[in-house]
Write an enzyme that holds these catalytic residues in place. Structure first.
Site, PDB file in Angstrom:
ATOM      1  N   HIS A 262       1.853 -29.295 -56.431  1.00 33.47           N
ATOM      2  CA  HIS A 262       2.524 -28.235 -55.668  1.00 33.47           C
ATOM      3  C   HIS A 262       4.040 -28.435 -55.755  1.00 33.47           C
ATOM      4  O   HIS A 262       4.600 -29.359 -55.151  1.00 33.47           O
ATOM      5  CB  HIS A 262       2.074 -28.237 -54.204  1.00 33.47           C
ATOM      6  CG  HIS A 262       2.332 -26.955 -53.508  1.00 33.47           C
ATOM      7  ND1 HIS A 262       1.368 -26.313 -52.774  1.00 33.47           N
ATOM      8  CD2 HIS A 262       3.429 -26.174 -53.419  1.00 33.47           C
ATOM      9  CE1 HIS A 262       1.868 -25.193 -52.266  1.00 33.47           C
ATOM     10  NE2 HIS A 262       3.138 -25.105 -52.649  1.00 33.47           N
ATOM     11  N   LEU A 263       4.682 -27.567 -56.491  1.00 36.58           N
ATOM     12  CA  LEU A 263       6.133 -27.573 -56.658  1.00 36.58           C
ATOM     13  C   LEU A 263       6.822 -27.641 -55.290  1.00 36.58           C
ATOM     14  O   LEU A 263       6.438 -26.921 -54.369  1.00 36.58           O
ATOM     15  CB  LEU A 263       6.531 -26.270 -57.364  1.00 36.58           C
ATOM     16  CG  LEU A 263       7.999 -25.919 -57.441  1.00 36.58           C
ATOM     17  CD1 LEU A 263       8.665 -26.776 -58.499  1.00 36.58           C
ATOM     18  CD2 LEU A 263       8.166 -24.450 -57.764  1.00 36.58           C
ATOM     19  N   HIS A 264       7.811 -28.515 -55.158  1.00 39.00           N
ATOM     20  CA  HIS A 264       8.581 -28.571 -53.911  1.00 39.00           C
ATOM     21  C   HIS A 264       9.928 -29.242 -54.152  1.00 39.00           C
ATOM     22  O   HIS A 264      10.068 -30.121 -54.982  1.00 39.00           O
ATOM     23  CB  HIS A 264       7.819 -29.302 -52.800  1.00 39.00           C
ATOM     24  CG  HIS A 264       7.459 -30.716 -53.132  1.00 39.00           C
ATOM     25  ND1 HIS A 264       6.411 -31.046 -53.979  1.00 39.00           N
ATOM     26  CD2 HIS A 264       8.017 -31.889 -52.751  1.00 39.00           C
ATOM     27  CE1 HIS A 264       6.332 -32.358 -54.093  1.00 39.00           C
ATOM     28  NE2 HIS A 264       7.300 -32.895 -53.354  1.00 39.00           N
ATOM     29  N   PHE A 265      10.921 -28.769 -53.406  1.00 37.68           N
ATOM     30  CA  PHE A 265      12.253 -29.337 -53.417  1.00 37.68           C
ATOM     31  C   PHE A 265      12.399 -30.279 -52.226  1.00 37.68           C
ATOM     32  O   PHE A 265      11.854 -30.028 -51.156  1.00 37.68           O
ATOM     33  CB  PHE A 265      13.318 -28.236 -53.270  1.00 37.68           C
ATOM     34  CG  PHE A 265      13.519 -27.404 -54.496  1.00 37.68           C
ATOM     35  CD1 PHE A 265      14.513 -27.734 -55.417  1.00 37.68           C
ATOM     36  CD2 PHE A 265      12.724 -26.299 -54.734  1.00 37.68           C
ATOM     37  CE1 PHE A 265      14.706 -26.963 -56.542  1.00 37.68           C
ATOM     38  CE2 PHE A 265      12.911 -25.522 -55.868  1.00 37.68           C
ATOM     39  CZ  PHE A 265      13.902 -25.855 -56.771  1.00 37.68           C
TER      40      PHE A 265
END
Length: 166
Positions: free
Chosen positions: A118-121
């Site tokens: 899950h892409l996250h910054f």
């Protein structure tokens, strides 16, 4: 030498074998949720406080949709994500007054992504002398505020953001 106690990190050290659901998918029907440290959720984005922070106020900003790669973002998701990053930085500056801020994105496990699916910054507030070997030896606390207190401090502004998005 004095010990630096960080018992909240034991869950991280022991691994997450029992975790079946992605942390960003938690409480999907809610707009904020203190138990899951979720400050904000709308149709396209979500903001969580990092349960294992590098610094006080460490936030995770992600698309609501479960995707792993930045190249898979729809244009609307990309715009929404970047806008929310800006808003989150403004909220952090308002309430925590950091000297600087790190914003980072790790794509893939090899790049350091702890949740590669899950892409996250990461948004990490920084202060002079906050994290280095000397700070530990000098008996300085690196996270001076309990995570729930920081959550309570930031939540009202994230609620206002949600009201504006309606």
């Amino acid at each position: 030498m004095k010990p630096l106690w960080t018992p909240w990190r034991m869950e991280y050290v022991l691994g997450k074998e029992g975790q079946k659901e992605c942390i960003f998918d938690c409480a999907a029907e809610q707009r904020h949720d203190k138990q899951n440290l979720m400050l904000y959720r709308d149709r396209t984005t979500v903001v969580l406080m990092n349960r294992f922070p590098y610094a006080n106020g460490h936030l995770l900003v992600a698309p609501a949709r479960h995707i792993a790669d930045i190249c898979d973002l729809a244009p609307e998701e990309n715009a929404s994500l970047m806008g929310l990053l800006q808003q989150a930085v403004s909220i952090i500056r308002k309430h925590l007054n950091p000297a600087g801020i790190n914003i980072g994105l790790n794509l893939g496990k090899t790049a350091g992504a702890g949740i590669a699916a899950h892409l996250h910054f990461h948004i990490v507030p920084r202060w002079e002398g906050d994290h280095n070997f000397m700070a530990v030896l000098a008996d300085l606390k690196t996270i001076p505020e309990h995570i729930e207190n920081t959550f309570d401090k930031l939540l009202p502004d994230f609620r206002r953001l949600l009201e504006k998005s309606d």
